[in-house]
Write a protein that holds these residues in place. Structure first.
Motif, PDB file in Angstrom:
ATOM      1  N   THR A  37      -8.501  15.873 -10.261  1.00  0.00           N
ATOM      2  CA  THR A  37      -7.833  17.158 -10.019  1.00  0.00           C
ATOM      3  C   THR A  37      -7.296  17.734 -11.318  1.00  0.00           C
ATOM      4  OG1 THR A  37      -7.162  16.358  -7.828  1.00  0.00           O
ATOM      5  CG2 THR A  37      -6.034  18.303  -8.673  1.00  0.00           C
ATOM      6  N   CYS A 108      -5.619  12.671 -13.657  1.00  0.00           N
ATOM      7  CA  CYS A 108      -5.591  14.098 -13.342  1.00  0.00           C
ATOM      8  C   CYS A 108      -4.997  14.830 -14.541  1.00  0.00           C
ATOM      9  CB  CYS A 108      -4.758  14.350 -12.087  1.00  0.00           C
ATOM     10  SG  CYS A 108      -5.434  13.580 -10.603  1.00  0.00           S
ATOM     11  N   THR A 189     -14.569  17.390  -8.580  1.00  0.00           N
ATOM     12  CA  THR A 189     -13.360  17.907  -9.214  1.00  0.00           C
ATOM     13  C   THR A 189     -12.838  19.113  -8.442  1.00  0.00           C
ATOM     14  OG1 THR A 189     -14.151  17.194 -11.371  1.00  0.00           O
ATOM     15  CG2 THR A 189     -12.399  18.847 -11.350  1.00  0.00           C
ATOM     16  N   CYS A 190     -11.526  19.169  -8.302  1.00  0.00           N
ATOM     17  CA  CYS A 190     -10.870  20.313  -7.665  1.00  0.00           C
ATOM     18  C   CYS A 190      -9.801  20.867  -8.597  1.00  0.00           C
ATOM     19  CB  CYS A 190     -10.229  19.915  -6.335  1.00  0.00           C
ATOM     20  SG  CYS A 190     -11.402  19.520  -5.031  1.00  0.00           S
ATOM     21  N   PRO A 247      -6.725  23.589  -2.580  1.00  0.00           N
ATOM     22  CA  PRO A 247      -7.580  23.230  -3.718  1.00  0.00           C
ATOM     23  C   PRO A 247      -8.820  24.114  -3.778  1.00  0.00           C
ATOM     24  CG  PRO A 247      -7.751  21.588  -1.976  1.00  0.00           C
ATOM     25  CD  PRO A 247      -6.639  22.513  -1.571  1.00  0.00           C
TER      26      PRO A 247
END
Length: 743
Positions: A37, A108, A189-190, A247
């Motif tokens: 993230t 992250c 991936t966000c 997200p």
């Protein structure tokens, strides 16, 4: 990343929390995905650089790295940031490190898309996102979107090459220093938008050298000043609302055929090579940036300072009626809550009628005092004078939070276009129209609240007609004087209907509110506190004060106590009358309540709820109005109301009338005499009758009581007003809302 640094940061934050009253309120943590993230966060303070990684680490259980300004990486503080996982924005390995850690999901990241601290909160220019800073302006950075796209590009490419071209897959693995291609996470991936809002914003110059000097002696002067200033802000008792948005999934953004061809290309692709899909990815990065910038600022936690500052900035006049300013903020908050598109600070969880009455939470007074301190407002008698120049956005960028905080507050909600339109519309509406909107809204709200409670509790008590408990409004012939008239304990508005009709024929406007828990069933009353009754009384005052120029408060029994309490808290009340005010109770049921209360507490301690006694029998004088069961908790709240009121009676200065029956079986006349003596009013009178009942507003002889009250009100009506109301716009009459209770 040094895990010890997280523990050290945690100890530092706990130490600060022990010295201060800063509160972190976290919202929407369910929106944090499990995979790699990038958190994109608005940037307002330096302290976010180490505050955020710690809190995000606690929420996710994963290391959280961040990008930080290069000037922070100096001396011991810089080494500390490196241990914590911060990377300089000018590090040559920055992008590869981010892509590598996102591919493996080992960390992250925090990215500030503004690219710098936005101290003045000015991020909009002609409807577009444009960051203002000391050196000029620039659009938000697309770095977070670009790196998320590149990460997903290589995640998909390596997965494709493992079978189609193992050598290329191995080359890419070596390029990113991956232990093996199997170490790549299968989760995409966000990007998660995050908003941080601080309230109240009261930054002032403050030397916190003893706290800051231990780690900041070798920082540049400007940075040290910023951290100390922000530390002072946090130590003053600020709320920090951290809100996570939905997200943004990046995988779907790589669906272009050109991008997919590059993903599957058998030719080697270097990290910085110009490839055919580059322009498509740049276009997608711009779209993603617009999405997360919009999401970040749409999640601003709106507080009272935001609304007051925005109303000041958008006001087309410089001479501002403070009552109209309160009305605009009240209506802006109400409309925002109805729309459901605005996140409000938890101070809006309470009923906002206090803005229209006594400002008991000091939201208005504290803002005005601060605005005066900063030169944004000045007082001219009963009118506020706005200094338009102090609300401009052209000022010293690095001093904005200290020198122009009101403009900063207004700038912070500028991206919230729907809220801005509502505020603009309210700022252009004249005072008489604002009064009309407030009165109409509150009348309907109170009627709806009664109907909901009636439907909820009607199954418990079906004998009482709906009209008995419904609040009502009686129109007078002129709007000079209005009366808010409160009923008694275990009763309903119908109890004061006769008096209200009498006063209406005299030309007075009268609103009879329903005290919370009344007019429905005893079980409803059992769940209420005396503060609920005060809130009901305040709503009644707010309604009648927006319909009439002067307000008189009155009531019977407990309603009389509420009327006295209202007159104590609101100096604008023109007069107050109290009929059978219960400073002392003398009926046996009430005396029995303390013993029952002690018994209930004893049973509760031993978990014997079935043995508790919640009600005592009541034998009402008016069975068509009053309850037949008296909740123990209700009597306890009544006693609390009386206890809180007695020492404050000398604060009442308005003309006052006290009425009592010498033979009242419920209220001790000696208590009424004490009320009269304690009143701080110089213009006061006491009238005694010889009725052998408590409910002297109903039944034989009640007209005599009506005449005494009517004479008192007529006496006040003939008195000149002490001061004219502040004028902001041309005065006008207020159209009455057409609802069934206005007959």
């Amino acid at each position: 990343m040094n895990r010890f640094a997280y523990r050290t940061t945690g100890l530092a934050i706990k130490t600060i929390a022990g010295l201060a009253r800063a509160r972190m309120n976290i919202h929407g943590e369910e929106n944090i995905p499990k995979g790699p993230t990038i958190f994109v966060v608005n940037h307002f303070t330096r302290i976010e650089t180490f505050l955020l990684p710690y809190h995000l680490h606690r929420l996710t259980g994963r290391p959280v790295w961040s990008l930080a300004a290069p000037e922070l990486f100096v001396g011991r503080f810089g080494r500390y940031l490196e241990q914590l996982g911060a990377v300089s924005t000018q590090s040559p390995d920055r992008d590869r490190l981010m892509v590598k850690t996102l591919l493996t999901a080992e960390a992250c990241w925090i990215v500030f898309p503004e690219g710098r601290m936005v101290k003045n909160k000015k991020i909009m220019e002609k409807g577009r996102y444009m960051i203002s800073y000391a050196g000029g302006k620039h659009p938000p950075h697309t770095g977070a979107a670009t790196l998320a796209l590149r990460t997903e590009f290589y995640r998909q490419r390596i997965a494709e090459m493992v079978h189609a071209n193992p050598e290329e897959a191995q080359r890419l693995g070596d390029r990113f220093e991956l232990p093996s291609v199997d170490s790549i996470s299968g989760q995409p991936t966000c990007i998660v938008p995050v908003n941080l809002t601080y309230y109240p914003l009261r930054a002032r110059d403050n030397a916190l050298s003893r706290l800051a000097g231990r780690v900041m002696e070798d920082l540049p002067d400007r940075v040290a000043e910023e951290i100390m200033t922000e530390g002072a802000m946090l130590l003053s008792g600020v709320d920090i609302d951290m809100r996570f948005g939905k997200p943004i999934e990046i995988t779907a953004c790589l669906s272009y055929q050109t991008i997919q061809r590059d993903i599957r290309s058998s030719s080697p692709i270097g990290f910085d090579d110009r490839i055919p899909s580059r322009k498509f990815m740049r276009r997608e990065a711009l779209k993603i940036m617009q999405r997360y910038m919009s999401a970040i600022y749409r999640m601003t936690t709106v507080n009272h300072d935001h609304l007051f500052a925005a109303c000041l900035k958008k006001s087309p006049v410089s001479r501002i009626n403070p009552e109209n300013l309160k009305r605009r903020v009240f209506l802006a908050a109400k409309e925002g809550a109805v729309s459901g598109r605005v996140y409000f600070h938890n101070s809006f969880d309470k009923d906002q009628v206090h803005l229209l009455t006594d400002d008991r939470y000091h939201k208005f007074s504290e803002f005005v005092d601060f605005a005066m301190e900063k030169g944004v407002l000045a007082s001219d008698g009963t009118v506020l004078i706005k200094n338009t120049a102090r609300l401009a956005t052209i000022f010293d960028f690095h001093r904005s939070r200290i020198d122009n905080p009101i403009a900063v507050m207004a700038n912070e909600v500028e991206p919230m276009t729907r809220l801005q339109r509502r505020i603009s519309r309210l700022c252009w509406q004249p005072g008489f129209w604002l009064k009309r909107k407030v009165a109409r809204y509150l009348i309907r709200r109170e009627l709806d609240a009664f109907n909901r409670d009636y439907e909820t509790f009607s199954i418990l008590e079906t004998s009482r007609p709906r009209d008995v408990g419904r609040p009502f409004l009686i129109k007078g012939d002129r709007r000079r004087v209005g009366v808010v008239l409160a009923h008694g304990y275990m009763a309903a508005p119908a109890e004061v209907r006769g008096l209200a009709d009498y006063l209406g024929k005299m030309g007075f406007w009268v609103y009879a509110p329903r005290m919370k828990g009344h007019g429905t069933a005893p079980e409803d009353l059992a769940g209420c506190t005396f503060q609920d009754w005060i809130d009901s009384m305040d709503t009644g005052y707010a309604i009648i004060s927006n319909l009439c120029r002067r307000v008189i408060a009155g009531g019977f029994s407990t309603g009389a106590g509420l009327a006295l309490d209202l007159a104590r808290r609101i100096p604008e009340v023109a007069g107050v009358f109290a009929v059978s005010a219960p400073l002392r109770l003398q009926d046996m049921a009430a005396r029995f309540v303390p013993a029952v209360d002690v018994w209930n507490r004893f049973m509760e301690r031993f978990n014997l709820d079935e043995a508790k006694k919640a009600f005592v029998d009541n034998h009402p004088e008016n069975p068509h109005i009053n309850y037949f069961k008296n909740p123990i908790s209700g009597v306890r709240e009544l006693e609390r109301l009386m206890s809180s009121l007695e020492p404050r009676l000398p604060q009442i200065k308005a003309p006052a009338l006290v009425i009592q029956s010498r033979e009242d079986p419920v209220v001790n006349p000696k208590g009424t005499e004490k009320i009269f003596k304690l009143l701080g009013s110089t213009d006061k009178q006491m009238v005694l009758f010889n009725f052998q009942r408590h409910g002297i507003l109903l039944g034989e002889g009640s007209e005599r009581v009506y005449r005494a009250i009517g004479d008192f009100l007529d006496h006040i009506r003939r008195q000149p007003r002490l001061a004219p109301a502040p004028v902001e716009e041309a005065p006008d009459t207020v159209p009455l809302p057409q609802t069934e209770e206005t007959n």
